[in-house]
Design a protein around this motif. Structure first.
Motif, mmCIF file in Angstrom:
data_model
loop_
_atom_site.group_PDB
_atom_site.id
_atom_site.type_symbol
_atom_site.label_atom_id
_atom_site.label_comp_id
_atom_site.label_asym_id
_atom_site.label_seq_id
_atom_site.Cartn_x
_atom_site.Cartn_y
_atom_site.Cartn_z
ATOM 1 N N TYR C 55 -37.768 -5.088 -26.408
ATOM 2 C CA TYR C 55 -39.114 -5.096 -25.840
ATOM 3 C C TYR C 55 -39.238 -4.092 -24.707
ATOM 4 N N HIS C 57 -42.336 -3.153 -21.882
ATOM 5 C CA HIS C 57 -43.606 -3.640 -21.364
ATOM 6 C C HIS C 57 -44.336 -2.451 -20.737
ATOM 7 N N ARG C 63 -50.381 -2.661 -20.632
ATOM 8 C CA ARG C 63 -49.671 -3.914 -20.378
ATOM 9 C C ARG C 63 -49.313 -4.664 -21.662
ATOM 10 N N SER C 64 -49.235 -3.921 -22.739
ATOM 11 C CA SER C 64 -48.755 -4.545 -23.979
ATOM 12 C C SER C 64 -47.237 -4.592 -23.990
ATOM 13 N N LEU C 65 -46.720 -5.621 -24.653
ATOM 14 C CA LEU C 65 -45.296 -5.650 -24.971
ATOM 15 C C LEU C 65 -45.121 -4.882 -26.268
ATOM 16 N N ALA C 83 -45.936 -5.940 -29.939
ATOM 17 C CA ALA C 83 -45.329 -7.261 -30.146
ATOM 18 C C ALA C 83 -46.339 -8.194 -30.805
#
Lengths: 996, 417, 92
Positions: C55, C57, C63-65, C83
């Protein structure tokens, strides 16, 4: 003395019409624009420029580029003083002052040259075998002695007055090297429309051509390069950076380069003050072409380090680029054809030249005028002279023949040329040995990278330019541009050829045992490498580490390949088997200031101020650092000290009213049908069933079961929550929440974001807090009936919208008032005015700490990442009815033992005694030295309410030990205080004051 | 050959012709009592102490590349025992004591330089944490001294102690016995001593698998063929997870890269080893004059021994900010070492579920300074099949039971320790 | 290193925060009370030398994973995806 005695009357790229005055070791000299310090010193007949690292041998200028191992000087004065700068890269400027280094008392008479006499003792790795007896002497004598000898130049302990900056640049194709290959590649690539960035470390483009006498398309090579570069510069899609060294290649096609913006302008009084000294570029490219050329390597023979021994290519460059004839009686010692160009050019300039070639024959011999003598199958021995050369001997290599000793003032040496492939190796590609050019080349340049010209081992100019054109087109195609095959290559005259036979060192029988240097800067000799191999350090990496070869400021640019050749010979290996040591960034040395950029001093990290900062400052607040924030620590009045002020602030709150700025708290706004459910997953307690218009204390764990953060969660409407988190964890809690949402519970319909900067926040606390607020709050009733403890509501103050939360950290009746940050200061001032008659007191973080300690509330020192909720007395908050982050791991066997450290209160046994934060708790203070700690004091303050010191502590099995007597010991302060374990809540244990 | 004034003189007079190979280069025998997988500092120290402390000499150290090519040769050479957790303090201080006698023990000068290790703090909270740490050390008999701002400035005049600094210096915690050691010499000294005691050190021998029968180890497969052994000890910092996986083990470890930086050599300007509380940053001046320092981990799993530009520039910013005269000092080179980071920031020395197979690894930032006692306690574990008391808590089971040794308190996020 | 964020495009490393191994899935508390399941999730890692699913971030971006497949020996990135795939009704 005869100024510029070695300067030729014409030729070169210097401006003879202007004089530049400079000093070396306090003596005045003159040079011209276009000179480097090295070329100007040579022009003035200065041969001796430095002393070597270990033996303090006299040394001269060896090269004409950044690879210079010998001629390192200290440049400038005071804060601008800079050690270890190669004279060969310093552009001459008016008033330049340089000093030689690593010598005492003077360059000419250096006492530590005595090291040369005890050379038999100072062999490679000698220190590992000695200085051990007697043991005490190591500390008292040997080590201080070794340390004193360390280093070359000295650094001044002064701040750097100059400025550096960082910048980014994006391009399709990065080309390193603006020599003939780089220029041609750039032209071909740019014709496709690709954005080309051409970077070169010299002031002017041309690279190799600047030092040559050849012609291209009927023009002198250097002039052709300048015109070619001008054409490139005129194109919209080409950018050129001069005086810029690409120092490293990093993953993801990122490159680091340092541009010397104003060093060379310093003395001309142009507006240097407005310019940074250097600029560090981060270059992002799609494709990379390495056209960095090649670096000549020396030959290894007895006394090959004498001042006056110079690389053949460098001597040629001094003549052709700088108009300096560095010697008149010249011996040229070579194993390859390139040095014949030096013979030809120096001879044409009037020097007496003799060529000594280790080979049987040389194709290049035909370049030489007939009168010029070439001794084939000979080597140079018996170099004599100390601070300058006097003579050397030509000795036959194969058949026994007559030796011949010749006077000389310059020895030009060439051991062949090494392609400059460093940047291609930085990501791990290994160079391969090429028998043809007797050098390592990069056959596989790796993904998105090309290599051409001299860097590809193409030492014949026409061939190199042809390959460069093709490479430029290929790189453009790799970026998705289309190119035509058409290109008219420039015509080179005369075109040279290149042949070489390796010659790694003087055959043993010809050596008289004098030192033959492989690494000039670190004084590593053939003998050192032989010893290294003899002792089992024959692996290239072992030899490097054992002898320190290649670890100098030149990072082995001259020495590495010669050492590998020698090791291969000693170990009876091929050079492919020997392999190389790892090339690593940086390609050339870079000032830490340039790497740091703007991020130094006060700009090291941003400073965060709350909206009320100016008010605090006007009131004379003493600030403390909390992460990036500056927060009021306390507000001294008059000549009040820390303790008096804090006590006054606490008393004011407990007996009247005070206000503290809590804007630094992290604030998160959360909305959505599943918000409550999501919060239930994050916190150990529940929020989904909380009443609208209510706030609740919440604690959250990490997945490993340890306390992560605490704060309040308020429900503003059915699907709308407002969350506060601690100042230090503001960013990490938000990250944690997003991680949990997007990986663990993506099905939950919830949105949230940080609103930390959007809101100012202040806590109004104390029995009179309601009375103050009632004077200013409109549109919200805050009496106890309408607005009980933990109520939340919206109102206005002076027309500004406020959210008011009846929550308390101090343990008093208290309200937290949140407002739009742009109204923060006016709302703060409005409340202050309203409270003036009630003597409202601004209080700082320390008073807050005192009051939260009196109430047994945990904060940073207790939430140290090693405590569970149960340890801190919050175990009962952990819901049994739901899953939450950390639930399972928090109850592992060893975390629920009776002996784990638990939160307790502490009082001194004797009133008036105090103890320290960070003290440890022991039963027997005489046991210091054994591991007797049973816990430690997390917080210790003077409590005005109790009128004695109180503390919080984490104590093994603490909750069952209330009433027990222990010692709080702080050996660091030589202090031990008898304390009594108590409940952690010292003030208002029933919590009645918050409910009034 | 013992190094003595006599042997030095004899060689000085004979052009250094009488030195012999420091270690043999044997081919592996078909069987050993103990095989140590990994010829780095810890593996070689383990071999030395197996022979010296336990009389076990039928031992092979198998090294994939050249001897000492791992982290022993790419660290910042700092030794200290200024830890917080009691287990770590005891372990690392034992190690510091071994460092203090190591040159004599090995008859090889490892150039220990005890010029002090100073942790500078900037805020009251950092000060209190340092006091807690210093007291924890002192309570175990380890030297620790608290310095105020002026004393920090006096001890290390190049530190910016002005109140205008972005993070003004409040004081420091000094461990006077801390310092630095010539890192390569440690590998070479242990190897020479182990070899002299009969241990086979085999370079270019890569272990490709473990022979395991009925839950018991029988030896290893290697690129030089199978080699049997009664006991096999894994000691491969930077490759721990990969080698352990060959025996079916899964570890609480992530591998991260830690960059180190070295500057040009300058005359002595920094006597003390210094680290700062405002950022992850430690710096030391070597006996050669170069300033060696490091900053943060790059922060993501990596087996590439190189770092990124972001961390490079941050570390330089630390150097130039905390010690402003370093702005004009020039960096020569930077490289990366692979740190096997455990989930709680403390190492693992343990038996494994496979009988006769032992594991030593997960040294996080502490591998170099731990070398002597890592070898000492690992040799004890191998010889007795029981952990040494100093390393008894460095178990794998602590993650299941919760008895963590959480040195930094940052939780199971190895990149953030 | 640069990561090609599906929302924001190619962005430099300093915009991202590394967020660990993406192959483990948080156990379901109802179903998985067994400690060993939690050990796998919280502590034990394959830690491969080669392709690693992890992952990242995008904290200074959308601010997406992101789930990134990267080679831990070369830092070459094989693939990047979100994600959480945007729901069908949402934006592309």
């Amino acid at each position: 003395m005869n100024q510029q005695c070695n300067r030729s009357s014409d030729g070169g790229m210097i401006d003879r019409s202007k004089i530049i005055k400079f000093q070396f070791d306090g003596r005045a000299y003159e040079g011209h624009p276009g000179d480097t310090l090295a070329s100007a010193l040579l022009a003035n007949g200065v041969i001796l420029t430095a002393r070597s690292f270990k033996y303090h041998r006299p040394r001269g200028i060896c090269t004409a580029g950044p690879e210079e191992p010998n001629a390192l000087v200290t440049l400038g004065r005071k804060g601008r003083s800079e050690p270890n700068i190669a004279a060969t890269v310093i552009e001459l400027f008016e008033g330049l002052e340089a000093r030689s280094q690593n010598r005492w008392p003077s360059l000419r008479y250096d006492l530590l040259a005595v090291n040369s006499l005890i050379k038999p003792l100072l062999s490679a790795g000698f220190y590992y075998k000695t200085f051990m007896w007697p043991r005490s002497f190591w500390y008292a004598l040997y080590e201080p002695m070794i340390r004193r000898a360390a280093g070359l130049g000295a650094l001044q302990n002064r701040p750097d007055p100059d400025r550096y900056e960082h910048a980014h640049i994006h391009c399709d194709i990065l080309i390193v090297g603006a020599g003939p290959a780089g220029l041609v590649a750039a032209k071909e690539a740019s014709r496709s429309g690709a954005r080309v960035l051409l970077v070169d470390d010299q002031p002017r483009p041309g690279g190799y051509l600047s030092g040559e006498s050849l012609e291209i398309d009927g023009q002198p090579g250097a002039q052709w390069a300048h015109e070619f570069a001008d054409e490139l510069r005129a194109m919209d899609n080409v950018r050129m950076l001069a005086r810029t060294t690409v120092t490293g290649r990093y993953d993801g096609m990122t490159f680091c380069a340092v541009e010397r913006v104003s060093d060379h302008l310093r003395a001309r009084n142009t507006k240097v003050a407005d310019l940074p000294r250097q600029r560090l570029w981060t270059i992002h490219a799609e494709q990379f072409i390495c056209a960095a050329g090649a670096i000549e390597r020396p030959l290894v023979f007895d006394d090959n380090d004498r001042p006056g021994v110079m690389l053949a290519g460098a001597a040629r460059r001094y003549l052709n680029q700088y108009g300096v004839l560095p010697g008149r009686e010249v011996l040229i010692f070579t194993n390859n054809d390139d040095a014949y160009l030096t013979a030809r050019d120096l001879s044409a300039a009037g020097a007496d030249v003799i060529v000594i070639d280790t080979r049987k024959k040389a194709p290049a011999a035909k370049l030489l005028p007939g009168r010029l003598k070439v001794f084939f199958e000979h080597a140079l021995t018996d170099v004599s002279g100390h601070n300058s050369l006097s003579s050397a001997t030509m000795t036959p290599l194969v058949v026994k023949g007559p030796k011949q000793t010749m006077r000389c003032d310059l020895i030009c040496i060439s051991g062949g040329w090494n392609p400059t492939t460093h940047l291609l190796s930085h990501l791990g590609q290994k160079p391969q040995w090429s028998q043809k050019i007797a050098a390592y080349t990069m056959i596989d340049s790796g993904s998105n990278a090309f290599v051409t010209g001299g860097a590809a081992g193409l030492f014949e100019l026409t061939q190199g330019m042809e390959d460069a054109a093709k490479t430029g087109r290929n790189a453009a195609r790799a970026c998705g541009f289309s190119t035509e095959e058409r290109s008219v290559l420039p015509l080179v005259s005369p075109n040279s050829s290149y042949a070489i036979e390796p010659f790694w060192r003087l055959p043993k029988q010809l050596s008289d045992g004098s030192k033959s240097f492989v690494d000039l800067q670190n004084d590593v000799t053939v003998g050192d490498l032989e010893l290294s191999e003899r002792e089992g350090f024959g692996h290239a990496e072992h030899a490097k580490r054992y002898t320190t070869l290649g670890m100098g400021t030149d990072q082995g640019k001259l020495s590495n390949v010669n050492a590998l050749g020698l090791l291969a010979e000693l170990r009876d290996q091929t050079l492919s088997e020997t392999g190389t040591t790892t090339y690593r960034p940086l390609y050339g040395p870079v000032a830490l200031g340039a790497l740091a950029g703007q991020r130094t001093g006060a700009e090291f990290a941003p400073v965060r101020h709350s909206a009320m900062h100016d008010w605090h400052a006007e009131q004379g607040a003493v600030f403390t650092h909390a992460g990036l924030w500056l927060r009021p620590y306390y507000y001294p009045r008059g000549d009040e000290g820390f303790a008096t002020a804090v006590t006054r602030e606490v008393r004011a709150v407990r007996s009247g009213v005070g206000m503290v700025d809590v804007s630094t708290l992290g604030k998160i706004e959360m909305k959505g049908p599943d918000a409550g459910n999501f919060l239930d997953h994050l916190y150990i307690n529940s929020f989904s069933k909380m009443k609208i218009g209510r706030a609740r204390y919440g604690a959250m764990l990490r997945e490993d079961g340890m306390m992560f953060d605490d704060g309040t969660v308020s429900r503003l409407s059915r699907e709308h929550y407002f969350i506060t988190v601690t100042t230090v964890n503001a960013a990490s809690v938000l990250q944690h929440m997003e991680f949990c949402h997007q990986t663990n519970w993506p099905e939950l319909d919830v949105q949230f974001c940080s609103v930390s900067e959007a809101w100012s926040a202040m806590a109004v606390a104390g029995p009179k807090s309601r009375e103050v607020l009632e004077r200013v709050v409109e549109d919200l009733a805050i009496d106890n009936g309408a607005f009980p403890f933990m109520a939340v509501g919206n109102g206005t103050i002076g027309g500004a919208f406020v959210r008011i939360f009846r929550i308390s950290f101090s343990g008093e009746l208290a309200f937290e008032v949140y407002t739009d940050a742009s109204y923060g200061q006016s709302v703060w001032e409005a409340i202050m005015r309203a409270g003036q008659s009630l003597d409202i007191t601004a209080y700082g973080t320390e008073a807050m700490t005192v009051m939260r300690t009196e109430k047994g509330h945990v904060a940073g020192p207790e939430l140290d990442g090693r405590t569970t909720a149960a340890d801190l007395g919050l175990g009962r908050m952990m819901s049994q009815k739901k899953d939450f982050v950390g639930r399972r791991m928090a109850v592992r066997d060893d975390l629920v033992l009776d002996t784990v450290k638990q939160l307790v209160g502490l009082k001194p046994l004797l009133e008036g005694a105090s103890f320290k934060m960070g003290a440890h708790l022991v039963e027997d203070p005489t046991g210091i030295g054994a591991n007797v700690s049973q816990g430690h004091v997390t917080t210790a303050v003077y409590s005005p309410a109790c009128d004695h010191f109180i503390g919080l502590a984490l104590l093994s099995g603490g909750r069952n030990r209330v009433g027990e007597r222990l010692y709080a010991v702080s050996p660091l302060h030589n202090e031990q205080v008898e304390v009594v374990v108590s409940d952690p809540v010292f003030v208002d244990p029933a919590g009645e004051r918050t409910h009034v | 050959m013992r190094y003595s004034a006599g042997s030095l003189l004899r060689n000085a007079l004979s052009g250094q012709m009488h030195w012999r190979k420091v270690w043999r280069e044997p081919e592996p025998k078909s069987a050993y009592d103990v095989i140590i997988v990994g010829g780095g500092g810890h593996g070689l120290a383990t071999a030395h102490y197996l022979a010296r402390n336990h009389g076990i000499t039928n031992v092979a150290v198998l090294e994939k590349g050249y001897l000492g090519n791992g982290n022993i040769g790419r660290n910042t050479t700092i030794v200290r025992s200024n830890y917080l957790c009691p287990d770590n303090i005891a372990f690392y201080d034992h190690s510091l004591k071994l460092w203090e006698g190591l040159s004599q023990d090995l008859n090889y000068n490892v150039m220990l330089s005890q010029r002090g290790v100073l942790n500078v703090f900037h805020t009251p909270a950092q000060r209190d944490a340092m006091i807690r740490r210093g007291n924890a050390m002192a309570l175990q008999g380890v030297d620790a001294v608290l310095l105020n701002r002026a004393e920090v400035g006096k001890l290390v005049p190049i530190i910016d102690i002005s109140p205008d600094a972005r993070f003004p210096v409040l004081g420091g915690l000094l461990q006077p016995r801390g310092g630095s050691v010539r890192h390569d010499a440690v590998a070479w000294g242990y190897a020479r001593s182990g070899d002299a005691q009969g241990i086979d050190i085999i370079q270019n021998c890569e272990v490709t698998g473990f022979a395991i029968e009925n839950g018991k180890v029988r030896g290893v497969q290697s690129n030089k063929g199978p080699i049997t052994a009664k006991k096999v000890a894994i000691c491969v910092a930077g490759r721990s997870s990969l080698v352990a996986a060959m025996a079916g083990l899964r570890l609480p470890i992530e591998s991260h890269v830690l960059q180190s930086y070295v500057t040009e050599p300058v005359k002595p300007i920094l006597d003390t080893v210094v680290s700062f509380g405002a950022a992850h940053f430690a710096i030391v001046q070597s006996d050669k004059g170069g300033l060696v320092f490091n900053g943060d981990l790059d922060g993501y799993n990596s087996y590439a021994q190189r770092g990124n530009m972001e961390v490079l520039t941050s570390a330089a910013a630390c150097a130039a900010s905390f010690m402003p005269c370093f702005s004009r000092l020039r960096m020569l080179r930077h490289w990366g070492g692979i740190n096997d980071m455990t989930m709680d920031g403390s190492p693992i020395i343990t038996k494994t579920p496979v009988k006769g197979l032992y594991f030593n690894g997960g040294w996080c930032y502490g591998g170099f300074k731990a070398t002597p006692t890592s070898g000492w306690t690992y040799a004890h574990l191998i010889a007795n099949d029981e952990p040494h008391e100093l390393a008894a808590n460095y178990s794998l089971s602590r993650f299941e039971t919760g008895a963590l040794i959480n040195e930094s308190g940052s939780g199971p996020v190895p990149g953030k320790h | 290193m640069r990561i090609d964020c599906p929302w924001c495009g190619s962005r430099p490393l300093h915009e991202y925060a590394y967020s660990g191994d993406a192959t483990t899935k948080r156990p379901d508390a109802e179903r998985d009370a067994d400690l060993s399941v939690w050990m796998d999730h919280v502590y034990l890692r394959d830690n491969p030398a080669g392709l690693h699913k992890e992952y990242w971030h995008h904290v200074s971006g959308c601010r997406s994973l992101l789930v990134v497949t990267r080679d831990t020996t070369t830092h070459l990135i094989e693939s990047v995806s979100l994600a959480v795939q945007p729901s069908k009704g949402g934006k592309k």
